[in-house]
Write an enzyme that holds these catalytic residues in place. Structure first.
Site: not given
Ligand code: SAH
Ligand code: SF4
Length: 347
Positions: A89, A102, A109, A113, A116, A334
């Site tokens: 995506e 983006c 991944c 986290c 996410c 995000c």
């Molecule tokens: N893996 C990288 C980049 C992709 S995630 C990283 O973690 O930075 C991009 C951003 O989206 C990160 O700052 C992450 O903390 C945020 N993010 C992840 N899940 C989210 C959610 N459910 N709502 C808002 N932001 C989120």
């Molecule tokens: Fe991976 Fe999502 Fe964590 Fe970014 S926020 S490192 S995409 S699991």
């Protein structure tokens, strides 16, 4: 057939020379592709006809197949399929006077986290450099829009795919490539310390924008929601960021996803300010109100809680912005990228 977007200028010049063709032809090809968005070799009118035929048989100019586009009021989500059947995506975001793209760097991944959606199915594989560049090129050729900014905030952890990310960035920022300004390309990382160190030593990569997802102001909470913190301790990460060689007038962005009753109290904000300490000029904070996912047990704090958090940081002299993600209505915000076709009804 080789993907054209997998070549840097020097590689393409070498490749073309090995075919017995003068290397300046490589520059002509790159000009058509990255300056004009013309990908059909037959239309590259300053190349000899026989060379155009040869190129057609040697190179492909599409690494991904565009499956669907979902248009929202301020963002368009592009859903692609890789040659081996994975979904990828990309989200085109309309800002006031420009566009931001983006881009994804991995399928899924591995960082895991807990908040996410990309983490849910784990890591399938890294994207190649040409698959990363093709996300930009397909949006460019499909919409005629050449996004001014690129953020690696799509699916995946960019620094876990360093080599391919680096090559894609070379194509994004080189004058012979897409020629984007280095300060308009942002690498967002969950904070893999060894890779941030690698970036710091790399003249191409260290001049890009660096954003780090902090999300919690102390070790045990961060460990709970970002498991990589066990092997990448928060204090070591902050030390590394305080040492990172920044270009003049540049700041590191600390991203902080605000999750209701988890990390959103005024005390958390004060602890975050402590973490930054006297390095206020080096950092800015982006607060991202949590974007919910049906499979995850978290929610977004109320507005007054979000602004109270921001106020605590402002009062301590830290530049802090609240970033409501665009694209929520196309599941393109995000943390919502999980490449589920059923969520991408067109229309
Ligand atoms: N893996 C990288 C980049 C992709 S995630 C990283 O973690 O930075 C991009 C951003 O989206 C990160 O700052 C992450 O903390 C945020 N993010 C992840 N899940 C989210 C959610 N459910 N709502 C808002 N932001 C989120
Ligand atoms: Fe991976 Fe999502 Fe964590 Fe970014 S926020 S490192 S995409 S699991």
């Amino acid at each position: 057939m080789k993907p054209l977007f997998s070549f840097t200028r020097s590689q393409l010049r070498e490749e073309i020379s090995s075919l017995g063709v003068e290397p300046y032809r490589a520059d002509q090809i790159l000009g058509w592709v990255y300056k004009k968005g013309i990908l059909d070799f037959g239309s590259m009118t300053n190349l000899p006809k026989d060379l155009r035929e040869i190129l057609k048989n040697l190179y492909v100019t599409k690494s991904l197949t565009l499956l669907k586009k979902v248009q929202g009021p301020d963002a368009t989500k592009y859903l692609f399929r890789t040659k081996d059947g994975h979904l990828v995506e990309t989200v085109l975001i309309k800002e006031r006077d420009h566009y931001t793209l983006c881009v994804s760097t991995q399928v899924g991944c591995a960082v895991g986290c807990t908040f996410c959606a990309t983490a849910i199915d784990g890591l399938k594989r890294n994207l190649s450099a040409d698959e990363i560049v093709d996300q930009y090129m397909q949006v460019f050729t499909d919409s005629g829009i050449k996004p001014r900014n690129v953020v690696f905030m799509g699916m995946g952890e960019p620094l876990a795919n360093y080599e391919n990310l680096r090559k894609a960035c070379e194509i994004f920022v080189s004058p012979w490539g897409l020629d984007l300004s280095k300060r308009r390309v942002t690498v967002s990382t969950s904070g893999i310390i060894s890779q941030i160190r690698r970036m710091a030593k790399d003249p191409l990569m260290r001049d890009l924008n660096l954003a780090v997802s902090i999300n919690a102001p102390y070790q045990d909470l961060r460990e709970r929601i970002m498991p990589l913190t066990k092997t990448n301790p928060l204090d070591e990460l902050m030390e590394e960021l305080k040492r990172f060689p920044l270009p003049r007038y540049r700041r590191i962005t600390l991203e902080y996803v605000l999750i209701k009753d988890l990390n959103d109290s005024p005390q958390h904000a004060r602890d975050l300010a402590k973490l930054i300490g006297r390095h206020k000029k080096r950092f800015k904070v982006n607060l991202i109100p949590y974007n919910p996912d049906p499979l995850l047990p978290y929610s977004r704090p109320p507005l007054e809680r979000i602004f109270a958090f921001q106020r605590e940081l402002w009062e301590r002299g830290i530049s802090t912005f609240v970033r409501f993600s665009k694209g929520v209505d196309v599941f393109g915000a995000c943390g919502q990228l999980r490449a589920r076709e059923e969520l991408c009804q067109s229309g």
